[in-house]
Design a protein around this motif. Structure first.
Motif, mmCIF file in Angstrom:
data_model
loop_
_atom_site.group_PDB
_atom_site.id
_atom_site.type_symbol
_atom_site.label_atom_id
_atom_site.label_comp_id
_atom_site.label_asym_id
_atom_site.label_seq_id
_atom_site.Cartn_x
_atom_site.Cartn_y
_atom_site.Cartn_z
ATOM 1 N N ILE A 1 51.085 82.204 40.604
ATOM 2 C CA ILE A 1 51.339 81.190 41.524
ATOM 3 C C ILE A 1 51.423 79.840 40.974
ATOM 4 C CG2 ILE A 1 50.036 79.938 43.579
ATOM 5 C CD1 ILE A 1 48.573 82.465 43.919
ATOM 6 N N PHE A 2 52.687 79.174 41.254
ATOM 7 C CA PHE A 2 52.865 77.844 40.691
ATOM 8 C C PHE A 2 52.855 76.868 41.884
ATOM 9 C CE2 PHE A 2 55.901 79.289 36.798
ATOM 10 C CZ PHE A 2 54.834 79.907 36.350
ATOM 11 N N LEU A 3 52.163 75.911 41.814
ATOM 12 C CA LEU A 3 52.094 74.772 42.825
ATOM 13 C C LEU A 3 53.100 73.697 42.332
ATOM 14 C CD1 LEU A 3 50.896 73.405 45.297
ATOM 15 C CD2 LEU A 3 48.942 72.689 43.983
ATOM 16 N N LEU A 4 54.165 73.292 43.104
ATOM 17 C CA LEU A 4 55.098 72.236 42.695
ATOM 18 C C LEU A 4 54.976 71.282 43.702
ATOM 19 C CD1 LEU A 4 57.729 71.374 41.430
ATOM 20 C CD2 LEU A 4 59.184 72.922 43.018
ATOM 21 N N ILE A 5 54.988 70.075 43.180
ATOM 22 C CA ILE A 5 54.781 68.873 43.860
ATOM 23 C C ILE A 5 55.600 67.508 43.022
ATOM 24 C CG2 ILE A 5 53.549 66.924 45.086
ATOM 25 C CD1 ILE A 5 51.021 68.934 45.077
ATOM 26 N N TYR A 6 56.731 67.335 43.601
ATOM 27 C CA TYR A 6 57.437 66.170 42.793
ATOM 28 C C TYR A 6 57.802 65.196 43.788
ATOM 29 C CZ TYR A 6 60.935 64.183 39.780
ATOM 30 O OH TYR A 6 61.595 63.355 38.908
ATOM 31 N N SER B 1 55.670 74.997 47.330
ATOM 32 C CA SER B 1 56.250 73.834 47.154
ATOM 33 C C SER B 1 55.884 72.833 48.511
ATOM 34 C CB SER B 1 57.788 73.774 46.977
ATOM 35 O OG SER B 1 58.323 72.709 46.905
ATOM 36 N N ILE B 2 55.528 71.579 48.071
ATOM 37 C CA ILE B 2 55.048 70.530 49.104
ATOM 38 C C ILE B 2 56.011 69.489 48.963
ATOM 39 C CG2 ILE B 2 53.053 69.389 50.137
ATOM 40 C CD1 ILE B 2 51.208 71.094 48.501
ATOM 41 N N ARG C 1 57.518 79.072 48.869
ATOM 42 C CA ARG C 1 57.078 78.819 50.158
ATOM 43 C C ARG C 1 57.048 77.205 50.326
ATOM 44 N NH1 ARG C 1 55.692 83.408 48.301
ATOM 45 N NH2 ARG C 1 54.910 85.272 49.310
ATOM 46 N N ILE C 2 57.728 76.557 51.243
ATOM 47 C CA ILE C 2 57.968 75.246 51.260
ATOM 48 C C ILE C 2 57.223 74.606 52.473
ATOM 49 C CG2 ILE C 2 59.673 73.483 51.418
ATOM 50 C CD1 ILE C 2 61.788 75.410 50.241
ATOM 51 N N PHE C 3 56.558 73.556 52.279
ATOM 52 C CA PHE C 3 55.670 72.916 53.481
ATOM 53 C C PHE C 3 55.713 71.376 53.337
ATOM 54 C CE2 PHE C 3 53.564 76.766 51.795
ATOM 55 C CZ PHE C 3 53.124 77.473 53.218
ATOM 56 N N ARG C 4 55.977 70.974 54.573
ATOM 57 C CA ARG C 4 56.015 69.510 54.627
ATOM 58 C C ARG C 4 54.773 68.770 54.234
ATOM 59 N NH1 ARG C 4 60.529 67.577 58.226
ATOM 60 N NH2 ARG C 4 61.293 69.629 58.783
ATOM 61 N N ASN C 5 53.677 69.447 54.674
ATOM 62 C CA ASN C 5 52.100 68.834 54.315
ATOM 63 C C ASN C 5 51.292 70.306 54.587
ATOM 64 O OD1 ASN C 5 50.325 66.674 53.921
ATOM 65 N ND2 ASN C 5 49.712 67.359 55.990
ATOM 66 N N LEU C 6 50.220 69.970 53.895
ATOM 67 C CA LEU C 6 49.016 71.081 54.018
ATOM 68 C C LEU C 6 47.928 70.486 54.300
ATOM 69 C CD1 LEU C 6 49.710 73.555 50.801
ATOM 70 C CD2 LEU C 6 49.967 74.123 53.263
#
Length: 383
Positions: free
Chosen positions: A207-212, A242-243, A267-272
């Motif tokens: 699992i990679f968490l991507l925030i840019y 990806s957030i 899996r792309i999210f606007r916010n969590l």
């Protein structure tokens, strides 16, 4: 006359700040001698950025005022104008609500506008995470806030000393740690089984968490930068959470790039929700991008971090962070290093330099008890 209960106005415009203020608010709720209300603005109120204002309702946080200030376009002009709009509206809100103290956090533009408004209206301003260094316009904003703020909450001794060197009087400076870590140390995050089920993640895959986030000084280069990052992480067989970025100039281009160049592993999210975000971070193999979360929160969970570009330049880091430029080969090499058993073993020993989980209690005690008088309000610069 009844006793006066001190009232704190908490200004917030981004999901990152929500992590700062929620534990502080929860601590205030436990004390009958202090009260609060939130002033929500910017990305919290925008559907395209996930309407994080909904989280306030779920957490039963009092939002007394909403200030809609963000202009569409998300470029250099609209960003500056949006801050100006916020500054023109905030003084009337403060005059109407009459807080005893304004509490702000971090290094965002809305926080600077709140500090300016408070200073000119003779309302003491308290600033969470004062004295830190970070790259691009945010680092400049943080130090500008310091000159307008009356109370400085610093995460450690190094940051407190930096504030002191900026000419701030000793009685204004407090070492409290970073409150967004309190919930991590107290285990207030969604457990692994729930995360895997809710977000359809496989336990046996990485699992990679991507925030840019956008960088002001690199405005116009976002598409190329994100393309390189996505091409790099797609080389690995990983599930990628990806957030979407914050609402700064260039955010629209970053969102479009992620949607254009992602694949079925994304899996792309606007916010969590905050608890879910922390739960995902805890079970991630690495966090990639340029979020401060890789530097502040990730060390608590012993998660390797790939920090790309200059956004966090100069920021105090633990040994979980690998800094890299926008070169594809370098990013791939950094990810391989972060995934190596030797690096991961070393990361297990890393210690957060931003606090140990007791920040909120310290901050609330100071907010409740500090004397509000001419000495506090009329700043004397020592340098």
């Amino acid at each position: 006359m009844g006793r006066h209960i001190r009232k704190i106005a908490i200004v917030t415009g981004s999901r990152g700040e929500y992590g700062y203020i929620r534990p502080v608010i929860n601590r205030i709720r436990q004390d009958p001698n202090i009260d609060y209300f939130a002033i929500a603005t910017n990305a919290h109120l925008l559907t395209e950025f996930g309407s994080s204002i909904k989280e306030f309702g779920k957490d039963r946080i009092k939002v007394k005022e909403k200030i809609y200030n963000t202009l569409d376009g998300y470029n250099l002009v609209t960003m500056a104008k949006s801050l100006g709009i916020f500054l023109t509206q905030l003084p009337e809100v403060l005059d109407r609500t009459k807080p005893d103290i304004i509490l702000i956090s971090g290094d965002r533009g809305e926080q600077l506008m709140a500090a300016i408004a408070g200073a000119y209206m003779q309302i003491p301003v308290a600033h969470i995470q004062s004295g830190e260094i970070s790259g691009h316009i945010d680092g400049i904003t943080r130090h500008a806030i310091t000159k307008f703020a009356h109370i400085h909450f610093c995460a450690n001794k190094e940051f407190a000393e930096r504030v002191r060197k900026m000419g701030e009087q000793n009685f204004r400076i407090f070492i409290t740690g970073a409150p967004q870590l309190d919930e991590l140390f107290k285990g207030k995050f969604t457990e692994k089984k729930q995360i895997l089920r809710k977000y359809n993640l496989k336990e046996d895959r990485r699992i990679f968490l991507l925030i840019y986030h956008p960088v002001a000084e690199e405005y116009g280069k976002e598409l190329d930068e994100v393309r390189v990052i996505l091409e790099s992480i797609k080389k690995f067989d990983a599930q990628i959470i990806s957030i979407f970025p914050n609402s700064d100039m260039g955010s629209k281009q970053i969102k479009e790039a992620i949607e254009r160049w992602s694949n079925r592993n994304f899996r792309i999210f606007r916010n969590l929700p905050r608890q879910d975000y922390l739960g995902i971070l805890k079970i991630s193999d690495i966090i990639v991008g340029n979020s401060s979360s890789a530097i502040i929160e990730a060390p608590v969970f012993k998660i390797p971090a790939i920090n790309i570009g200059p956004r966090q330049s100069g920021r105090l880091q633990a040994n979980n962070v690998i800094n890299v430029d926008y070169n594809k080969e370098n990013i791939i090499k950094a990810i391989k290093k972060a995934m190596s058993s030797s690096f991961r073993e070393n990361v297990k020993k890393c210690v957060s330099v931003y606090g140990n989980g007791n920040s909120s209690s310290k901050i609330v005690e100071i907010l409740k008890n500090i004397k509000i008088d001419d000495k506090l309000l009329n700043k004397r610069l020592t340098y």
